[in-house]
Design a protein around this motif. Structure first.
Motif, PDB file in Angstrom:
ATOM      1  N   VAL A  90       0.862  -1.259   0.020  1.00  0.00           N
ATOM      2  CA  VAL A  90       0.088   0.057   0.079  1.00  0.00           C
ATOM      3  C   VAL A  90       0.729   1.193   0.122  1.00  0.00           C
ATOM      4  O   VAL A  90       0.558   2.259  -0.883  1.00  0.00           O
ATOM      5  N   ASN A  91       1.820   1.250   0.959  1.00  0.00           N
ATOM      6  CA  ASN A  91       2.723   2.758   0.988  1.00  0.00           C
ATOM      7  C   ASN A  91       3.978   2.155   1.666  1.00  0.00           C
ATOM      8  O   ASN A  91       4.253   1.981   3.090  1.00  0.00           O
ATOM      9  N   PRO A  92       5.028   1.929   0.948  1.00  0.00           N
ATOM     10  CA  PRO A  92       6.266   1.538   1.363  1.00  0.00           C
ATOM     11  C   PRO A  92       7.006   2.504   2.475  1.00  0.00           C
ATOM     12  O   PRO A  92       7.577   1.924   3.367  1.00  0.00           O
ATOM     13  N   MET A  93       7.085   3.757   2.434  1.00  0.00           N
ATOM     14  CA  MET A  93       7.405   4.485   3.354  1.00  0.00           C
ATOM     15  C   MET A  93       6.637   4.452   4.771  1.00  0.00           C
ATOM     16  O   MET A  93       7.388   4.532   5.901  1.00  0.00           O
ATOM     17  N   LEU A  94       5.458   4.309   4.639  1.00  0.00           N
ATOM     18  CA  LEU A  94       4.451   4.154   5.897  1.00  0.00           C
ATOM     19  C   LEU A  94       4.715   2.757   6.461  1.00  0.00           C
ATOM     20  O   LEU A  94       4.949   2.553   7.896  1.00  0.00           O
ATOM     21  N   ALA A  95       5.219   1.794   5.782  1.00  0.00           N
ATOM     22  CA  ALA A  95       5.577   0.369   5.941  1.00  0.00           C
ATOM     23  C   ALA A  95       6.837   0.567   6.804  1.00  0.00           C
ATOM     24  O   ALA A  95       7.086  -0.279   7.830  1.00  0.00           O
ATOM     25  N   PHE A  96       7.916   1.358   6.431  1.00  0.00           N
ATOM     26  CA  PHE A  96       9.267   1.369   6.799  1.00  0.00           C
ATOM     27  C   PHE A  96       8.937   2.168   8.345  1.00  0.00           C
ATOM     28  O   PHE A  96       9.345   1.699   9.375  1.00  0.00           O
ATOM     29  N   ILE A  97       8.205   3.118   8.483  1.00  0.00           N
ATOM     30  CA  ILE A  97       7.949   3.681   9.735  1.00  0.00           C
ATOM     31  C   ILE A  97       7.260   2.573  10.704  1.00  0.00           C
ATOM     32  O   ILE A  97       7.668   2.545  11.816  1.00  0.00           O
ATOM     33  N   ALA A  98       6.182   2.033  10.308  1.00  0.00           N
ATOM     34  CA  ALA A  98       5.544   1.278  11.046  1.00  0.00           C
ATOM     35  C   ALA A  98       6.366   0.007  11.484  1.00  0.00           C
ATOM     36  O   ALA A  98       6.324  -0.520  12.763  1.00  0.00           O
ATOM     37  N   ALA A  99       7.166  -0.499  10.608  1.00  0.00           N
ATOM     38  CA  ALA A  99       7.972  -1.699  11.035  1.00  0.00           C
ATOM     39  C   ALA A  99       9.253  -1.149  12.035  1.00  0.00           C
ATOM     40  O   ALA A  99       9.371  -2.126  12.723  1.00  0.00           O
TER      41      ALA A  99
END
Length: 127
Positions: A90-99
């Motif tokens: 869905v959103n790679p940058m959001l995924a990185f922050i969430a991870a």
């Protein structure tokens, strides 16, 4: 989507609980059988309450406090990986922050629980 995730989580919890109970039952049965195969002298040397405690208390404690918790950890990590993969789509940058945030929180929880578990295990082992 939430219903499917909850159904999957419920199934995994049921499966891991069933597996750990089966393992505990098998361990208890094997230990009991090994006790029965010992000579009479063995029972004269060993405290019978200690032998009974091994079968009825120690194995279930290991199964419920170690094996089930390990299986729960593995299933939660798999769910975490699936959520992160969905976020990446869905959103790679959001995924990185969430991870990063979730990894930090899990690491903190793990460190805290591990310290308390080791301390409790030391106390129980001394008794």
């Amino acid at each position: 989507m939430i219903l499917v995730a909850n159904l999957c989580a419920s199934f995994v919890l049921w499966l891991s609980t069933k597996y750990s109970i089966d393992v505990g039952s098998e361990l208890q049965s094997r230990l009991y059988t090994s006790y029965l195969r010992n000579d009479y002298i063995f029972f004269l040397r060993e405290n019978s309450s200690h032998l009974i405690s091994n079968i009825t208390m120690q194995i279930p404690r290991m199964v419920y406090n170690v094996l089930q918790q390990f299986l729960l950890l593995v299933s939660q990590l798999l769910i975490l990986i699936l959520i992160v993969l969905a976020l990446i789509v869905v959103n790679p940058m959001l995924a990185f922050i969430a991870a990063v945030i979730v990894t930090a929180v899990y690491g903190l929880i793990f460190a805290t629980v591990r310290q308390k578990t080791v301390a409790s295990g030391s106390i129980v082992t001394k008794v």
